[in-house]
Scaffold this motif. Structure first.
Motif, PDB file in Angstrom:
ATOM      1  N   ILE A 162       0.874  -1.245  -0.002  1.00 12.84           N
ATOM      2  CA  ILE A 162      -0.079   0.095  -0.100  1.00 12.84           C
ATOM      3  C   ILE A 162       0.871   1.199  -0.162  1.00 12.84           C
ATOM      4  N   ALA A 165       2.365   1.356  -3.321  1.00 11.28           N
ATOM      5  CA  ALA A 165       1.617   1.788  -4.288  1.00 11.28           C
ATOM      6  C   ALA A 165       1.299   3.284  -4.461  1.00 11.28           C
ATOM      7  N   LEU A 169       2.176   5.900  -7.341  1.00  9.45           N
ATOM      8  CA  LEU A 169       1.007   6.465  -7.942  1.00  9.45           C
ATOM      9  C   LEU A 169       1.227   8.035  -8.011  1.00  9.45           C
ATOM     10  N   PHE A 186       3.179   0.608  -9.857  1.00  5.03           N
ATOM     11  CA  PHE A 186       2.130   0.775  -9.000  1.00  5.03           C
ATOM     12  C   PHE A 186       1.189  -0.464  -9.379  1.00  5.03           C
ATOM     13  N   THR A 190      -0.237  -2.952  -6.687  1.00  4.16           N
ATOM     14  CA  THR A 190      -1.560  -3.047  -6.350  1.00  4.16           C
ATOM     15  C   THR A 190      -1.941  -4.735  -6.617  1.00  4.16           C
ATOM     16  N   THR A 191      -1.473  -5.375  -7.432  1.00  6.71           N
ATOM     17  CA  THR A 191      -1.599  -6.752  -7.653  1.00  6.71           C
ATOM     18  C   THR A 191      -1.303  -7.777  -6.410  1.00  6.71           C
ATOM     19  N   ILE A 193      -1.246  -6.195  -3.412  1.00  6.89           N
ATOM     20  CA  ILE A 193      -2.307  -6.087  -2.376  1.00  6.89           C
ATOM     21  C   ILE A 193      -3.500  -7.091  -2.387  1.00  6.89           C
ATOM     22  N   TYR A 202      -7.390  -4.034   2.154  1.00  2.00           N
ATOM     23  CA  TYR A 202      -8.046  -3.519   0.928  1.00  2.00           C
ATOM     24  C   TYR A 202      -8.815  -2.147   1.578  1.00  2.00           C
ATOM     25  N   PHE A 205      -6.279   0.534   1.410  1.00  3.69           N
ATOM     26  CA  PHE A 205      -5.845   1.095   0.276  1.00  3.69           C
ATOM     27  C   PHE A 205      -6.847   1.898  -0.284  1.00  3.69           C
ATOM     28  N   LEU A 209      -6.501   5.947  -1.534  1.00  9.91           N
ATOM     29  CA  LEU A 209      -6.933   6.400  -2.622  1.00  9.91           C
ATOM     30  C   LEU A 209      -7.674   7.565  -2.732  1.00  9.91           C
TER      31      LEU A 209
END
Length: 422
Positions: A162, A165, A169, A186, A190-191, A193, A202, A205, A209
């Motif tokens: 996380i 990512a 990002l 990124f 993410t994959t 995670i 989740y 994350f 975002l």
């Protein structure tokens, strides 16, 4: 010319050693046992050497946040009241090492440089965590298909990915050159995670975002920013209320957890009960798990099914705040809370005053850590990279605030001097 070449080589060597230490603290279990033990011993020497290279500035940086010094002092002296002083003395050294290394990062590197350094380390970690399980059958994957990569546990993979990512990002959105590399990293993070299948990951994350639009709001003019942030606050309150009244549906039907957070709530309840027996200073660093007071937890919760008697010392409450309470009592927890709130207020001030990516990254990162600390251990008073990054951010923000105050004082002095001369 030779002196310049030597100086350049020394700088690269220092950066390499810093990155190597960060990589090691991310997941010591990734290394073979003998190599990990050897590097663990030498890491103390490396940290001491790095600090000595900048010892004058290090002293200045270390004293910019008194609450961190108070925490360091409590950790260093907790053996005096620990119920397991021998174990405390061993663990204390490692924890002091991580705090001092975090102080060194704030001393040696700016926030932008820290972001770049962490991006390299997390990028390598992400690639290894993706590739090694694919080429080495059985490596880094549980029997049920859940990934843990090069980490000992899936939740550690999730939280590090996380953080990774968000770094990639921000780099992808901010960079004009080679941003495709940041987008690829990124995507990998993410994959991983989602491969970790950590439901708490989740949530964190998605929450991280959701913070991104705030960065756009802060960049607007004052009136528009006030309206947008007020609207965001109202929406956040409504969403929080909806989550609260639909807690069971979200936990059970969406996240696949029970209302005890997969057995965590009974552990938390029992831990708090035991912590109240030594409320002021706790059981000392690593003093609780392995003591007689922990037996009721270890034998009446799911710990008895996952650990052997010889490994009970490795168990934890899966909540960093409760761990601080157990180890350093309400005094230690209060000092940490004061430190967190003061760090958060400094970062918000810096972000509002100068809405650059580095200031937003600090804000986003400590919010991620704040959420992670509720559901797992390792974010506070630990031997890992997350605690190191927190210490560095706390001190870096304190340094920035001091610079702003000094600059304002200097401008005020010059202005007063000019008025006096006229």
């Amino acid at each position: 010319m030779k002196n310049q070449s030597f100086l350049g080589l020394a700088i690269y060597l220092e950066i390499f050693l810093t990155g190597l230490l960060l990589f090691y603290f991310v997941s010591p279990s990734f290394f073979p046992y003998a190599l990990a033990k050897l590097f663990d011993v030498f890491s103390y020497l490396i940290v001491a050497l790095l600090i000595l290279l900048h010892w004058k500035k290090f002293i200045y940086v270390a004293t910019t946040d008194i609450t961190i010094l108070l925490l360091l002092g409590m950790i260093a002296t907790s053996g005096l009241w620990s119920v397991l002083p021998d174990i405390t003395s061993i663990t204390t050294k490692a924890m002091l090492r991580t705090i001092l290394f975090g102080m060194y990062l704030a001393t040696r590197y700016s926030i932008k440089e820290q972001m770049r350094l962490l991006a390299w380390v997390f990028g390598i970690v992400a690639i290894l965590s993706l590739i090694l399980p694919l080429v080495l059958p059985g490596f880094g994957v549980y029997s049920n298909g859940t990934w843990r990569g090069i980490f000992p546990y899936k939740n550690y993979l999730a939280i590090h990915m996380i953080l990774a990512a968000m770094l990639f990002l921000l780099a992808a959105l901010d960079s004009r050159r080679l941003n495709w590399i940041a987008w690829v990293e990124f995507a990998i993070a993410t994959t991983l995670i989602f491969l970790s299948q950590g439901k708490g990951g989740y949530v964190i994350f998605v929450a991280s975002l959701c913070l991104l639009p705030l960065h756009k709001f802060v960049k607007q003019n004052y009136k528009l920013r006030s309206v947008l942030l007020t609207g965001a606050l109202i929406i956040s309150c409504v969403v929080a209320f909806l989550i609260l009244i639909n807690e069971k549906t979200i936990l059970v039907n969406i996240l696949g957890k029970d209302t005890t957070f997969n057995g965590r709530v009974p552990i938390w309840t029992l831990c708090i009960e035991q912590a109240l027996k030594r409320p002021w200073f706790g059981y000392g660093i690593s003093g609780f798990w392995g003591s007689n007071e922990s037996i009721v937890i270890l034998r009446t919760t799911w710990a008895k099914n996952s650990l052997s008697i010889d490994n009970f010392q490795l168990f934890n409450s899966h909540n960093s705040y409760i761990e601080v309470l157990l180890q350093l009592g309400f005094v230690g927890l209060f000092i940490y809370i004061i430190n967190f709130l003061s760090t958060l207020s400094r970062i918000i001030f810096l972000w509002m005053s100068n809405p650059i990516t580095e200031n937003f990254w600090m804000f986003q990162t400590i919010i991620i850590m704040f959420l992670f600390n509720f559901t797992d251990n390792g974010g506070i008073i630990s031997r890992g990279t997350i605690w190191i990054v927190y210490i560095s951010i706390a001190l870096s923000s304190a340094i920035s605030i001091r610079r702003i105050r000094r600059s304002r004082h200097l401008k005020s002095f010059i202005s007063h001097d000019l008025l006096g001369s006229t």
